[in-house]
Design a protein around this motif. Structure first.
Motif, mmCIF file in Angstrom:
data_model
loop_
_atom_site.group_PDB
_atom_site.id
_atom_site.type_symbol
_atom_site.label_atom_id
_atom_site.label_comp_id
_atom_site.label_asym_id
_atom_site.label_seq_id
_atom_site.Cartn_x
_atom_site.Cartn_y
_atom_site.Cartn_z
ATOM 1 N N SER A 85 25.599 -9.151 -18.084
ATOM 2 C CA SER A 85 26.557 -10.742 -17.195
ATOM 3 C C SER A 85 27.747 -10.760 -17.158
ATOM 4 C CB SER A 85 25.275 -12.474 -17.670
ATOM 5 O OG SER A 85 26.396 -13.095 -17.077
ATOM 6 N N GLU A 86 28.259 -11.030 -16.616
ATOM 7 C CA GLU A 86 29.971 -10.791 -16.940
ATOM 8 C C GLU A 86 30.952 -10.553 -16.143
ATOM 9 O OE1 GLU A 86 30.454 -6.583 -17.564
ATOM 10 O OE2 GLU A 86 30.366 -5.969 -15.187
ATOM 11 N N GLN A 87 32.400 -11.429 -15.514
ATOM 12 C CA GLN A 87 32.878 -11.932 -15.033
ATOM 13 C C GLN A 87 33.923 -11.055 -13.780
ATOM 14 O OE1 GLN A 87 33.006 -15.090 -13.684
ATOM 15 N NE2 GLN A 87 31.279 -15.602 -15.043
ATOM 16 N N GLN A 93 37.286 -15.336 -8.308
ATOM 17 C CA GLN A 93 35.867 -14.306 -9.038
ATOM 18 C C GLN A 93 34.537 -14.706 -9.218
ATOM 19 O OE1 GLN A 93 36.612 -15.918 -14.050
ATOM 20 N NE2 GLN A 93 37.534 -13.503 -13.859
ATOM 21 N N LYS A 94 33.873 -13.492 -9.737
ATOM 22 C CA LYS A 94 32.696 -13.811 -8.811
ATOM 23 C C LYS A 94 31.559 -13.429 -10.090
ATOM 24 C CE LYS A 94 32.964 -13.932 -4.483
ATOM 25 N NZ LYS A 94 31.602 -14.728 -3.606
ATOM 26 N N ASN A 95 30.283 -13.780 -9.819
ATOM 27 C CA ASN A 95 29.563 -13.305 -11.489
ATOM 28 C C ASN A 95 29.075 -12.119 -11.089
ATOM 29 O OD1 ASN A 95 29.340 -15.467 -13.267
ATOM 30 N ND2 ASN A 95 29.492 -16.130 -11.411
ATOM 31 N N SER A 127 27.512 -17.758 -8.670
ATOM 32 C CA SER A 127 27.589 -18.138 -9.893
ATOM 33 C C SER A 127 26.127 -16.622 -10.541
ATOM 34 C CB SER A 127 26.956 -19.637 -9.392
ATOM 35 O OG SER A 127 24.903 -19.811 -8.704
ATOM 36 N N GLU A 128 25.351 -17.374 -11.775
ATOM 37 C CA GLU A 128 25.523 -16.667 -12.140
ATOM 38 C C GLU A 128 23.722 -16.356 -11.830
ATOM 39 O OE1 GLU A 128 24.842 -15.286 -17.106
ATOM 40 O OE2 GLU A 128 23.311 -16.858 -16.831
#
Length: 319
Positions: A85-87, A93-95, A127-128
């Motif tokens: 999981s990363e930005q 900015q997205k997940n 979001s995640e």
């Protein structure tokens, strides 16, 4: 006041069952029930949970099974493991996530795994939770390896009913013998088409459905008579007549009971002698059509019975 007793077609025969349930039930007759299960403690967000359950339902139906049938024994469940999981470096900015998706088919009551499938997928979202949902969305129910795994599970379920159908029928007969018709019909609907006892089960369903409908219709007449007895006025007659509108496919016996009540009300209320209290006779119906309609109606009742039962505790321990 003309009291019309409406013949309701097919799956809308039994009173008191939600329309949505009726619409779903007829197509589930003879189909194996494979119930989608998403654990509440799996750590998934709302969007990912909803997407996974929807996907499990799609997989079940894509393989000729019902995602919400009559038997809650067999399940299809999924486990999502987050691998990365990363930005993103984008604006906004997205997940971004990489997940492992495991799909499992088996007997949820005794905890026996029949088949499984796993794959990896990437997803991006605000979001995640949305990112994981996007990854799950990519899972194609028509994927050959997935279909092969689910077909293996389906075969095991078919073998279960081949072994157990006779016992299911005997247990259903015992339930019907003590007046538990909804319970009996629900058991019988679990026997899938293609099973050697399928037609026997369907015949019993038609029999129990007819008996159950007769009891319910007679109860409606009793309710109407009670309403009239407690208020033998024009208002009470109107109330009783409205109750009689709930009758569905009344037999000759039920029609005679209802007609007797209406005649009594009409004779008692002199002030409204110009009003008509008439029970329209049902048109003669083809025996086969009535049987089919009764079975389809019983499906609605059986499905409602399943949904009214306590929540099932499944045992799969992530197989």
């Amino acid at each position: 006041m003309k009291v019309r007793i409406l013949v309701v077609a097919l799956a809308a025969l039994f009173y008191g069952t939600a329309t949505t349930v009726k619409a779903q039930s007829a197509k589930d007759i003879g189909v194996i029930s494979l119930n989608p299960v998403v654990p509440e403690n799996d750590g998934l967000g709302l969007k990912a949970t909803a997407m996974l359950k929807n996907k499990l339902n799609q997989i079940a139906t894509a393989n000729g099974m019902s995602g919400s049938g009559f038997d809650n024994r067999f399940i299809i469940t999924g486990h999502i493991q987050k691998l990365r999981s990363e930005q993103t470096q984008t604006v906004p900015q997205k997940n971004a996530v990489l997940v492992s998706i495991g799909i499992y088919v088996g007997d949820g009551l005794d905890g026996t795994l029949y088949s499984n499938f796993s794959t990896e997928a990437k997803g991006i979202g605000d979001s995640e939770d949305q990112a994981i949902a996007a990854a799950v969305r990519k899972l194609n129910p028509a994927l050959p390896q997935l279909q092969e795994a689910v077909a293996k599970g389906k075969q095991r379920i078919t073998e279960y009913y081949d072994r157990m159908a006779a016992n299911i029928i005997q247990t259903a007969k015992a339930s019907a013998a003590v007046g538990k018709y909804d319970e009996a019909m629900n058991m019988l609907f679990a026997i899938p088409m293609g099973n050697k006892d399928f037609q026997t089960a369907q015949s019993l369903i038609a029999q129990y459905g007819s008996t159950s409908l007769e009891k319910k219709n007679l109860d409606i007449v009793r309710q109407a008579r009670s309403a009239w007895s407690s208020d033998p006025t024009e208002s009470g007659a109107a109330t009783a007549s409205n109750i009689l509108k709930s009758l569905v496919m009344p037999s000759a016996k039920v029609q005679a009971e209802a007609k007797s009540l209406q005649t009594e009300m009409a004779a008692r209320i002199k002030a409204v002698s110009d009003r008509e209290f008439q029970l329209e006779k049902q048109k003669a119906q083809d025996e086969k059509e009535v049987r089919i309609a009764t079975v389809r109606a019983a499906a609605s009742v059986a499905k409602a019975y399943v949904e009214s039962q306590p929540k099932v505790v499944y045992h799969y321990y992530w197989w």
